[in-house]
Structures are given as structure tokens and as C-alpha cells.
Scaffold this motif. Sequence first.
Motif, mmCIF file in Angstrom:
data_model
loop_
_atom_site.group_PDB
_atom_site.id
_atom_site.type_symbol
_atom_site.label_atom_id
_atom_site.label_comp_id
_atom_site.label_asym_id
_atom_site.label_seq_id
_atom_site.Cartn_x
_atom_site.Cartn_y
_atom_site.Cartn_z
ATOM 1 N N PRO A 1 54.533 29.585 -49.315
ATOM 2 C CA PRO A 1 53.618 30.381 -50.160
ATOM 3 C C PRO A 1 52.143 30.197 -49.808
ATOM 4 C CG PRO A 1 54.637 28.595 -51.401
ATOM 5 C CD PRO A 1 55.372 28.680 -50.107
ATOM 6 N N GLU A 2 51.758 28.975 -49.372
ATOM 7 C CA GLU A 2 50.343 28.756 -49.023
ATOM 8 C C GLU A 2 49.963 29.524 -47.764
ATOM 9 O OE1 GLU A 2 52.816 25.857 -46.845
ATOM 10 O OE2 GLU A 2 52.699 26.545 -48.925
ATOM 11 N N LEU A 3 50.900 29.623 -46.802
ATOM 12 C CA LEU A 3 50.630 30.405 -45.593
ATOM 13 C C LEU A 3 50.614 31.901 -45.901
ATOM 14 C CD1 LEU A 3 52.749 28.554 -42.867
ATOM 15 C CD2 LEU A 3 50.295 28.377 -43.312
ATOM 16 N N LYS A 4 51.447 32.317 -46.838
ATOM 17 C CA LYS A 4 51.471 33.727 -47.238
ATOM 18 C C LYS A 4 50.139 34.134 -47.852
ATOM 19 C CE LYS A 4 54.153 37.062 -49.912
ATOM 20 N NZ LYS A 4 55.313 37.270 -50.826
ATOM 21 N N ALA A 5 49.559 33.241 -48.684
ATOM 22 C CA ALA A 5 48.255 33.528 -49.278
ATOM 23 C C ALA A 5 47.164 33.556 -48.219
ATOM 24 C CB ALA A 5 47.940 32.481 -50.345
ATOM 25 N N GLN A 6 47.245 32.645 -47.248
ATOM 26 C CA GLN A 6 46.254 32.615 -46.162
ATOM 27 C C GLN A 6 46.330 33.892 -45.328
ATOM 28 O OE1 GLN A 6 46.537 29.100 -43.699
ATOM 29 N NE2 GLN A 6 45.298 30.000 -42.067
ATOM 30 N N LEU B 1 47.438 33.931 -38.970
ATOM 31 C CA LEU B 1 47.862 32.557 -39.236
ATOM 32 C C LEU B 1 47.806 31.780 -37.934
ATOM 33 C CD1 LEU B 1 50.975 32.943 -41.589
ATOM 34 C CD2 LEU B 1 48.688 32.145 -42.202
ATOM 35 N N LYS B 2 47.208 30.600 -37.977
ATOM 36 C CA LYS B 2 47.119 29.788 -36.767
ATOM 37 C C LYS B 2 48.463 29.174 -36.420
ATOM 38 C CE LYS B 2 44.145 26.476 -34.451
ATOM 39 N NZ LYS B 2 42.908 25.670 -34.531
#
Length: 491
Positions: free
Chosen positions: A365-370, A377-378
Motif C-alpha cells: 500500500p505504501e508503494l501504491k500511494a507513492q 517507483l524506484k
Amino acid sequence: SLVANSIARPVSAHVRHRHLYIAALIAVDALVLGLAFLLAYWLRFEGGVTLNPEIGPSPQRYARLAATLLPLWLGVFAVMRLYDIRVLLGGTEEYTRVFNACTTGMMMVIVISFLNPTLVIARAWLLLSWPLSILFVSGGRMAMRRVAYRLRTRGYFVTPALIVGVNGEARALAQQLCNSRYSGLNILGLVKVRTDDQVTPPAPDEDRLPVLGTVDDLPALVRTHGAADVIVSTTALEHDSLLSLFMQVTSLPGVRLRLSSGLYEVLTTGMEVVTVGSVPLMSLKDLRLDRMELFLKTSLDMALASALLVLLSPLLAAIALAIKLDSPGPILYRRRVLGVGGKPFDAFKFRTMVVNGDEVLEQYPELKAQLANNHKLKDDPRVTRVGAFLRKTSLDELPQLFNVLLNQMSLVGPRMITEEETEQYGQQRHNLLTVKPGITGLWQVSGRSDLSYEERVRLDMHYIRNYTIWRDLQILFIQTLPAVIRRRGAY
């Protein structure tokens, strides 16, 4: 340093520079026209390019003919404003006028030879002289323009100018004109409309131009600083104040008044003035590039894209095989993006992710928000092994060469965006959609994904506002390859 140089020189320095440039341009035109006539003669009588072999060589006669044609053609150039500084040193209009002037000059020769039967001129010489004169004159003027641009960095061929207004639009105008060597303007400072006007502070990376006074001081400021142009931020003045300023400036000899559109931050396209019922009305052009710029850019795109697809076809086949062996799914990925005028199309890329990417991302979920914030995404868990390599080397974008051939994309341009991303461009989204998106561009050679989204938007706008074919060539052949090798921001 430019401000200091302009103030230190006499008031008429920029006028003398213009006269010297035009005098040099006349000399260069005469020289290259003479060379064009000479080469046409050599090709006709020595190279064997002929339509009527019965006409024999006559160096003296063609030398007299060339000596007669040179002042005639230079006169045509003058009539077609090829020595008017307002159409020189910027854009492609100058080269369009060169084509028209050389064509007109050649038509005059054909008409004169038709009316005077005793004037026998080899038709092949005429046909050869026409394209050669266009090519040589355009080349000579291109070289002169490069010299002038280089000299502008030293304070030559620039016109001292004042900007009326201290608001946000005035600051935006000042920043753009100060940072562009193509503008030909040396912005000396800003002028307040009223004494109590609040000065909009410059951004950290902007030139901190001084506020020199108010419009009441304008005649004295023009005399003191030698200003030849007064540029008005129309949003800073009310109607009556603008009319009063117009009367004030037009009474100053040798000073030209220019008005901003009032929509500088929104517009990148040109404006057309059409008279309707004796009322001049302005309308926006749909495209940022004029016809000649569009022709040159499209020609460059088609030629290079075709050549690259032929040369890289073995590599493309190898990448397709690697993708197929690495993970199940299609070889190509189609991304729905917006083109010129907001018209949607599918941009092709080699697939670099697993086919169930959405399911994988739900676990982070944190990567989805980023991703929602930055659109990149890195460390993306959806990327395959082959996909990671393709992204690092930018090889995943090679199929977009087909989009170039379909006239949907350009080799160089702003970033392609989706419908959802247009919200983040705000009022500037109209600007973005006036040119085709590019496979590479300023964003690509300036850091790619390491840049913030706001910085990407700024670079896109800078590219669109400052477009030249030379900038495209620089990005393609000088900046893109080192950026790909360094792999900065590639993920």
C-alpha cells in the motif's frame, strides 16, 4: 554583466550593431549567390548536366549575367524584408522568405529571357541556379545566425529593454526573456505602474532585476539607460493607464512599445490577428510550431526513426525473445496517452512488468500511494528481470519508434501523459498538447525519474516555449546518449 555592458556603451550601440549585421548579411548573400551561379555554370558546362547541348559555354557572358543578377536579387531580398531585423535571428520565417525570394528572382530571369529573345540562357543553368541559390543563401544565413547568437552572450546584437509591471506576469516575462539568447533583448529592469505597487519577489533561480522607477519616470529611464523597447505586462495596468502609457511611449523617438498577451503563463502557441468588422481580434493558433518548423521536425523524425528501426531490427527481435522467455504475457505494452490536441493514442513499449501487476501492487500500500503521487517507483515489485534491464538501458522505449512513424510521437518532445495526469499540469495542460510527446526530451537528459513531478512540468514548458530544430539535434546527438549511459534516474 549584459546590463553593465549596455549602459556603458553609447545609446545607439545596438543600432550600430544591427547595421553592421545587415551589412555583413548583404555581403554574405552576394558571395553565396555568386558561388551558386558559378557552381550551376560548372555543373552545366563542365559536369554535363544539360537539357540542350547545343548551347555552348561562354564564361564572359555568364559572368556579366551574374553581375547583373546579383544586385537584382539583393533588391528582391530587400523587398521581401530579408534585411529587416524584425524577421531575422529567430524562428524559421527567414528561411521561408529566402525560398520565396530566390524563386521570385528566378521567375524574373525566366520572364526577361522570354521577353528578350536575344538573351539566350541555358535552361539547365537556370534550373540548377534556383535550388543552389536557396541552399547557399540559407546556409550562409544559418552560419551568420550562429555567429550572432554567440556574440549575443557578449552583449552584441541585443536591444536594451524595460518591462512595465512588477507583478507575477512581469516576472515571468523577464525570466523568459533573460534566459533566452534568441530573444535578442537585454532586460535592464522593471518599471512600476504606481509608486505603491507591491513587487512580486523573484524565485530563487531567477535573475533579480532592479526596479528602476515608475511609468512617470519612463522618458528619463529611456534616455538614461538607452532602452529601445518597452514591454508592457498588460495585467499590471488598467485600461486608461495602458492608453496613457501608449501615448507616452509612442512620443519617444526610436522606442518600440510591445504588449504581452496577458496570458503568458498559459499560452505557448502564437496568436493571429484577424480584422472582423474593422475590429482587430486575436485568436490562438492550435499548434506551437509553424509550418516550416513542423516540416523540419517531422522530416527529421521520419528519417531517423526509419533508419533506426532498420539498424536495430536484430536487437528488437532479441529483446522480444528475451521477454517471451522471461515471463508469460505479451511482448508489447500499450499505454493510453494523449497526443497533439488531446487526441488519445496507444504508446508502445516493451513489457517490463508481470501481467498481474495490479494484484502484486495491492500487497504494498505504501508503494501504491507513492506511485499515485509521483507516477514512478524506484523499487517496483512488478518489474521482471528482463524488464529491469530494459528500463535501466531505456531499451523498453524502442517500440515507440513505430509511434513516430505513425506521426503520433516525435523523437524529441515533452513527456507523454495520460488523461489523469493532465490535472497536475493545471492551466498549462493546453501548452503541453500543442506538440507531439517525445521518446526523449529535456526531462530525459536532466535526470528522468530523479526529478520531482513539478520539475518535469517546468522542463516540458521550457522545451515547448524555447523550441528550435537545433535544440532537438542537441538533445538527440549530444545529450541523450550520455544520459542513457549514465543511467541516472532510469528505473
